[in-house]
Design an enzyme around this catalytic site. Sequence first.
Site: not given
Ligand code: URA
Length: 237
Positions: A101
């Site tokens: 993310d």
């Molecule tokens: N899980 C998440 O919630 N975000 C990420 O970036 C990776 C795994």
Amino acid sequence: MRINQYLAHAGVASRRKSEELIQSGKVTVNQKPLTDLAYQVKTGDTVEVSGVAVYSEEPVYYLFHKPRGVISSVSDEKNRETVRDYLPEVKERIYPVGRLDWDTSGLLILTNDGDFTNRMTHPKHEIDKVYVAKVDGLATKEKLRPFSQGLRLEGRKLSPAHYSILKTDKTKNNSVVELTIHEGQNHQVKKMFAALGLPVKKLSRVRYGNLTLEGLPSGRYRRLSKKEISQLLTLAK
Ligand code: URA
């Protein structure tokens, strides 16, 4: 490079599916339909699938320490900072293996090898991904137990996840938990903690299979060694 490997590296399809494409007559080399499944692609060959040219470069593999606030894609229509901006010297058409993310930091692999990406991201391969999450609320063994039993998320049962509580702060009412998962659904870690009433405030991926970020500061990258690549492929059974 053998034709099915060439097509797989270019991200057209898996090696097996590429053979099917060849058998169905959709692949041409230098404007002639290809029939030889073992054809070795030579420099200067024009390979096309259904009339569209396919390029395959020498495969390259990088380990990147993604900072928070950077998008895990190679371009952005709103001109925000992307991971690609951090590897300006790399000329190959690389892209991330899976995603982190925007507000997640940590370990990200980038490559131009579509076949490798498919193997790493296929759910049945179960490569360990280790995250450290800072969450609101006090994590306890009892509260996190559903993780080790296989949490049900959006109608699907996840595979059991290992966790370890690194820190709890009663005054600030927050905790730091290390979590190892195998799947890679969108926002999976955040959704898992949210399901237990512990919203994630900060997230970082600290390990991917055999790889860690040791010696790699935030925003920096390095090439993966041949040994690291082959270890990853072995882990991806
Ligand atoms: N899980 C998440 O919630 N975000 C990420 O970036 C990776 C795994």
